[in-house]
Design an enzyme around this catalytic site. Sequence first.
Site, mmCIF file in Angstrom:
data_model
loop_
_atom_site.group_PDB
_atom_site.id
_atom_site.type_symbol
_atom_site.label_atom_id
_atom_site.label_comp_id
_atom_site.label_asym_id
_atom_site.label_seq_id
_atom_site.Cartn_x
_atom_site.Cartn_y
_atom_site.Cartn_z
ATOM 1 C CG PHE A 249 -2.009 -1.030 1.155
ATOM 2 C CD1 PHE A 249 -3.073 -0.868 0.271
ATOM 3 C CD2 PHE A 249 -1.972 -2.164 1.949
ATOM 4 C CE1 PHE A 249 -4.089 -1.825 0.196
ATOM 5 C CE2 PHE A 249 -2.973 -3.118 1.877
ATOM 6 C CZ PHE A 249 -4.030 -2.945 0.995
ATOM 7 C CB VAL B 14 1.167 -0.131 5.574
ATOM 8 C CG1 VAL B 14 0.861 1.347 5.509
ATOM 9 C CG2 VAL B 14 -0.108 -0.947 5.636
ATOM 10 C CB CYS B 15 4.798 2.667 2.032
ATOM 11 S SG CYS B 15 6.215 3.786 2.019
ATOM 12 C CB ILE B 16 7.286 3.037 7.274
ATOM 13 C CG1 ILE B 16 7.280 3.725 8.637
ATOM 14 C CG2 ILE B 16 8.614 3.248 6.570
ATOM 15 C CD1 ILE B 16 8.134 3.043 9.672
ATOM 16 C CB ALA C 234 2.156 4.808 7.062
#
Lengths: 131, 132
Positions: free
Chosen positions: A52, A89-91, A94
Amino acid sequence: MDWNGRGRTGVQGMKLAVVVYEGPYNHEASDSAYNFVQAALAKGHEIRGIFFYHDGVYNVTKLMEPPQDDRHIANRWSEIGAKGVDIVVCIAAAKRRGIKDEVLVSNVRISGLGQLTMMAIEADRVVTFGD
Amino acid sequence: MSEKKKIMFTVRKPPHGTIYVYEGLEVKLIMAAYDADISVVFMDDGVLALKAGQNTKELGIKGFEATYGALVDYEISQVYADRQSMEERGMTEDDLLVIGEDEDTEEPIRPQVIDSSEIAAMMAEQHNILPF
């Protein structure tokens, strides 16, 4: 079948990676990605990972509470994760958007763009769902 | 080990108004650190991202022309622009920003302008293509 002369043999048992760029409900991208993943798994393909990025990070927050007669997008992804599919999820994306580990549904993890890189290297195909 | 996997990025969206191109740049910089053969192709409205002299101050955003100027330093030197997309938008090679400089001659390096048919041929060779 040899696809595009790239020496790949057939469509059976491909290793696929899926990237989602858009957030839930506002765009169809997340629904299309979900349907694609379901269909691919049903056909016996391997999902190397789901990543994501951009507003896509909003798809897996447990803070969402859609009307009961509507699909629960975050829970659906969590169910895919429960099947053993790696959902990342891409940090960086995010952090920009206030999404943190503690708001994620289960069976989803937060990590870096290196994970997307490894998916792009290891998967036979990366399929992107966006605007 | 097999040879490096070829991965191409395509940039097709306009540079401002959405975050796609900016966050896409972050992906390229990270991925360049990995063992892959990276190329970037700008086409459609994406070529506008390559215009030199962009000023994003009035937009209140950081802008990324300076980062594009370091692409070669990040070992992203295969950077291409689609000729037809540029022509459709009134751009010439003189409009293109600098992505680095030649180590020996210190000449500025700019994206290479190529035809759609060349892009198609390159695409056919890729292991994966990421639209960013």
